[in-house]
Design a protein around this motif. Structure first.
Motif: not given
Ligand code: ATP
Length: 426
Positions: A149-170
């Motif tokens: 992902d670093l090489k592809k320059k991508l921001i990717r979360i690790l699991h589906e609930k990530s943003f809901l668990d901790d919305p500061t990740r947005i």
């Protein structure tokens, strides 16, 4: 990854070497983790280190700080410790897993392995570790394809609930997207939109919002970050009345430019809390009462909220500065304000106000009297309580007339004294 580690300063390398020996002697597994690993791979400067310990991070940090004779701050409830080595900070944390009971609240944590510790992290690019134990020193642990992902320059979360668990990740996602010019991976973007649609950031406590927003406003030239947040989400999570139109966003660009002026040209340059100037820009269309309430809710330090409040309050009165010509009136108008406020006004207003702020900063702000209390006493001034008024008069006169010598100041002080005597005995 060994080659990348070699890019660290000799001071850091020494710490890692000691960590390696200590880890083996204590029977702990120890890793460099998170943003440090990302920045090493990106060949960026690393100023602080994050170390995760499978074992007990406080015991580990305690022993390591002993080796270097440095002080340790322990945070027993979190199983973490911090050591400051010269200007660098090293955080030690016991490997842990996190469980979220509700969206946005702080998770329950329990100690775990590095595998689980990496899984609790925000994005794949921040979920890599480098082993520091002797037998696999320098080995990259990349369970979620962070390197790809670093090489592809991508921001990717690790699991589906990530943003809901901790919305500061947005907010964190936007920060890294903008800082590195990366893109959101498609599914991550969809899940972010879903979280934004339910206004997930509303579930987050004010202090955590403040911390994330300050990190964003401390980035270099935060205009593009603010614009991106505004386009994707708005700033409802600070206050539902904040509404920034394209025209309002220009203030942030103008602040960026003003800083270039301030850094490049100004004599007696002082280090500023720049994030406050940008925060003032986000809040400046709200009423004074609202601004006060928001700074309280966010738990800003007194000095910081005073600055924001005075910027908002000054917005109407500073406009008049455009018509002022007398130096001491310009001084009187601006002397009350912090440098942060002046920079904000400089960015906010047109040519005439700018000219007077420049004049104040370059020519007036540092004018000091050579006369002191003893001098006034010697001339025969009393009572003592009037001294501050007299000093003010003298200073304004010095500013307008540009007295150069102490003699000129004293001559003028004598004239004030004569006038006072005349008033008392007409
Ligand atoms: P920066 O370069 O801005 O310091 P960083 O990635 O080092 O970025 P920190 O806030 O110092 O960010 O956090 C260190 C690491 O902790 C991150 O790289 C990430 O692995 C993890 N982390 C921090 N905040 C979160 C979060 N809200 N959710 C999950 N993991 C997080």
């Amino acid at each position: 990854m060994l080659n990348r580690l070699k890019n660290l300063s000799s001071e850091f390398l020494n710490i890692l070497k000691e960590s390696s020996s200590l880890a083996d002697s204590l029977g702990f597994k120890v890793y460099l983790v998170g943003g440090v690993v990302r920045d090493l791979i990106l060949e960026k400067n690393v100023s602080d280190l994050d170390i995760v310990v499978e074992g007990d991070a406080i015991v580990f940090a305690d022993k390591l700080s002993e080796v270097f004779g440095e002080k340790l701050q322990r945070h027993h409830s979190f199983g973490t410790a911090t050591v400051n080595f010269n200007e660098h900070k090293i955080d030690f944390a016991t490997a842990r897993t996190e469980t979220y009971s509700h969206h946005g609240v702080l998770p329950k944590v329990s100690s775990a392995s590095i595998v689980e510790d990496l899984f609790r992290r925000d994005f794949t690019i921040n979920a890599m570790a480098i082993s520091l134990n002797k037998d696999d020193y320098g080995k990259l642990i990349d369970l979620y394809d962070g390197l790809v992902d670093l090489k592809k320059k991508l921001i990717r979360i690790l699991h589906e609930k990530s943003f809901l668990d901790d919305p500061t990740r947005i907010l964190r996602a936007i920060r890294f997207e903008q800082r590195f010019n990366f893109k959101f991976e498609d599914k991550t973007f969809k899940l972010m939109k879903t979280a934004l649609n339910i206004e997930a950031l509303r579930f987050v406590g004010h202090h955590r919002i403040r911390d994330e927003i300050f990190l964003i406003l401390k980035e270099i030239n935060p205009y593009k970050y603010i614009k991106r947040i505004n386009d994707l989400a708005g700033f409802y999570f600070i206050n539902s009345q904040i509404e920034l139109k394209q025209k309002d966003l220009e203030i942030f660009l103008r602040i960026d430019h003003s800083l270039t002026y301030y850094d490049g040209k100004l004599k007696n340059h002082k280090v500023l809390q720049l994030y406050l100037i940008y925060l003032a820009g986000i809040l400046c269309n709200l009423s004074l009462e609202k601004v006060k309430k928001i700074t309280q809710d966010l738990g800003l330090k007194k000095r910081d909220s005073d600055i924001i409040y005075s910027i908002r309050k000054g917005l109407t009165s500073i406009k008049k500065l455009a018509n002022y010509k007398t130096p001491h009136i310009i001084y009187k108008t601006l002397n009350f304000y912090s440098r942060e406020s002046l920079l904000f006004f400089y960015a906010y207003y047109g040519k005439e106000v700018k000219k007077n702020i420049k004049f104040y900063l370059n020519e007036l702000a540092d004018i000091k009297l050579k006369t002191n209390g003893k001098d006034l006493k010697r001339l025969g001034f009393k009572p003592l309580t009037a001294y501050s008024k007299i000093f003010k008069k003298l200073l304004y006169m010095k500013i307008d007339k540009r007295f150069k010598t102490k003699e000129e100041e004293l001559n003028y002080a004598q004239r004030i004294l004569d006038r006072l005597a005349e008033e008392l005995n007409p």
